[in-house]
Design an enzyme around this catalytic site. Sequence first.
Site, PDB file in Angstrom:
ATOM      1  N   SER A  59       0.876  -1.255   0.076  1.00 22.07           N
ATOM      2  CA  SER A  59       0.045  -0.124   0.049  1.00 22.07           C
ATOM      3  C   SER A  59       0.760   1.268   0.148  1.00 22.07           C
ATOM      4  CB  SER A  59      -1.068  -0.017   1.039  1.00 22.07           C
ATOM      5  OG  SER A  59      -1.870  -1.125   1.178  1.00 22.07           O
ATOM      6  N   GLU A  75       8.700  -5.878  -6.747  1.00 20.40           N
ATOM      7  CA  GLU A  75       8.079  -6.726  -5.714  1.00 20.40           C
ATOM      8  C   GLU A  75       8.268  -8.330  -6.090  1.00 20.40           C
ATOM      9  OE1 GLU A  75       6.158  -8.560  -3.010  1.00 20.40           O
ATOM     10  OE2 GLU A  75       5.941  -6.277  -3.048  1.00 20.40           O
ATOM     11  N   CYS A 133      -5.552  -7.536   5.717  1.00 16.49           N
ATOM     12  CA  CYS A 133      -6.769  -7.074   6.299  1.00 16.49           C
ATOM     13  C   CYS A 133      -7.858  -7.030   5.120  1.00 16.49           C
ATOM     14  CB  CYS A 133      -6.631  -5.408   6.486  1.00 16.49           C
ATOM     15  SG  CYS A 133      -5.735  -4.542   5.393  1.00 16.49           S
ATOM     16  N   ALA A 182      14.508  -7.296  -5.192  1.00 18.05           N
ATOM     17  CA  ALA A 182      15.744  -6.267  -5.160  1.00 18.05           C
ATOM     18  C   ALA A 182      16.267  -6.108  -4.026  1.00 18.05           C
ATOM     19  CB  ALA A 182      14.946  -4.887  -5.865  1.00 18.05           C
ATOM     20  N   GLY A 240      -2.181 -12.488  21.926  1.00 18.19           N
ATOM     21  CA  GLY A 240      -3.358 -12.097  22.465  1.00 18.19           C
ATOM     22  C   GLY A 240      -3.713 -10.712  21.833  1.00 18.19           C
ATOM     23  N   ARG A 286      -3.284  -5.555  24.311  1.00 16.19           N
ATOM     24  CA  ARG A 286      -2.619  -4.321  24.957  1.00 16.19           C
ATOM     25  C   ARG A 286      -2.407  -3.532  24.046  1.00 16.19           C
ATOM     26  NH1 ARG A 286       0.636  -5.392  28.985  1.00 16.19           N
ATOM     27  NH2 ARG A 286       1.065  -7.642  28.246  1.00 16.19           N
ATOM     28  N   ASP A 297       5.356  -0.335   7.504  1.00 13.57           N
ATOM     29  CA  ASP A 297       5.559  -1.018   8.707  1.00 13.57           C
ATOM     30  C   ASP A 297       7.002  -1.370   9.011  1.00 13.57           C
ATOM     31  OD1 ASP A 297       2.694  -1.038   9.022  1.00 13.57           O
ATOM     32  OD2 ASP A 297       2.578  -3.275   8.580  1.00 13.57           O
ATOM     33  N   GLU A 331     -26.338   6.767  17.964  1.00 16.41           N
ATOM     34  CA  GLU A 331     -27.011   7.938  18.768  1.00 16.41           C
ATOM     35  C   GLU A 331     -26.519   7.796  20.324  1.00 16.41           C
ATOM     36  OE1 GLU A 331     -31.178   8.004  19.977  1.00 16.41           O
ATOM     37  OE2 GLU A 331     -31.279   5.700  19.322  1.00 16.41           O
TER      38      GLU A 331
END
Length: 448
Positions: free
Chosen positions: A15, A35, A48, A115, A176, A205, A304, A442
């Site tokens: 992304s 890539e 995701c 690469a 977790g 966490r 990341d 609401e």
Amino acid sequence: MSDYDYDLFVIGAGSGGVRAARISAAHGAKVAVAEEYRVGGTCVIRGCVPKKLLVYGAHFAEDLKDARRFGWDVPECGFNWKTLRDNVLADVDRLNGIYQQTLDTNSVTTFHERATIAGPHEIALASGEKVTARYILVATGAWPMVPDIEGAEHGITSNEVFHIDEMPKRVVIAGGGYIANEFAGIFHEFGAHVTIVNRSDTILRGYDTQIRDRLLQISMVKGINFRFNAPFEKIEKNEDGTLCVRIKGGDPIACDLLLFATGRQPNSKGLGLENAGVELDDQGAIKVDEFSKTSCESVYAVGDVTNRVQLTPVAIREGHAFADTVFGNNPRKVDYTNIPSAVFSHPPIGAVGMTEAEARNKLGTVKVYTSDFRAMKNVLANRNERALYKMIVDAATDKVVGLHMIGPDAPEILQAAAVAVKAGLTKQDFDDTVALHPSMAEELVLLK
């Protein structure tokens, strides 16, 4: 004529890398991207997007049961994992094609191979070819961590989970965090017996204590098991293909599938970063400044692999800001305050801003408003699951500094509410807004 083959060479077409390549090309730069797997990166290919499609699929398990309370004559329905798996992977193929088309449309050259960096301005391709670039952008993302224990090779990670052949009957999930809790909900709704094994005593966490406690309570009521303070000892594979997970100080767990969801580490190994003098931190993340520049003047990094905030929209913003800064004559930084996040668990969580504990530590005096309720749909469906909305307010300024929610569609509601928190609106601004009735959202303007 340029002294280099390209103005920009991007390593990694996820992304952040794709956004940086596209915007840089739009600014007039000659751009190439490499890539080694598939264009789209973690989010689109193995993260995701396919996960959210599995979450949608899992929701039907409860929706079909609830439909009977709403008058629908729903027969007992079977579930075919391979149908969902194959349809999800087909959509991943579609998105992969769209990302590649985006690069092609913007005249970005794509090298479908690995690469590495050979020097401050030189890139070595797996084919043996070497090219040069005025700037190099590293956008290689992160990679799942697997604990160093005997028999770890018998487990899988979130990379492989989308490709399993059969839906297991018994699943052990190590970790977790959000990946662990999301897949716990998915596997449970598909009929598997799920056990989460966590080396600490806390799930999620970083999220507000009340919200994560509510998810733990709901998950346990659903039948998901938890083993806390339970470090792994070793994994054994039986002759029939099943696994025996041995826990230090606890009973072993028999399962058909072991999923490691124990965190992700920056994907920086073997990139040749040392050839350009690029510095890493002790976690293997590339060190960058506020404009994503590394210790080498010609090398930048986003996403990341820098381990700033491991979220796809953040990587996209970093990639865009890099392109505007370097090629658009418009230096831009990314604002990391009040970034909304979600956990697509069952039920999902949405959060933005400070938790109650963070606010008390930073601000001193805060006001906390909560709404603990059953959604209308759950009431008629005879489902006892309760939603919890929580607002944290700076007592000195009346400014809303945090919103935390767990319940149906919480992430969808939170996205709009995050605008208000980002804008610095006050509790009175929420109170002055007329409620949209009847809706779950609401509750945000009716908090007392």
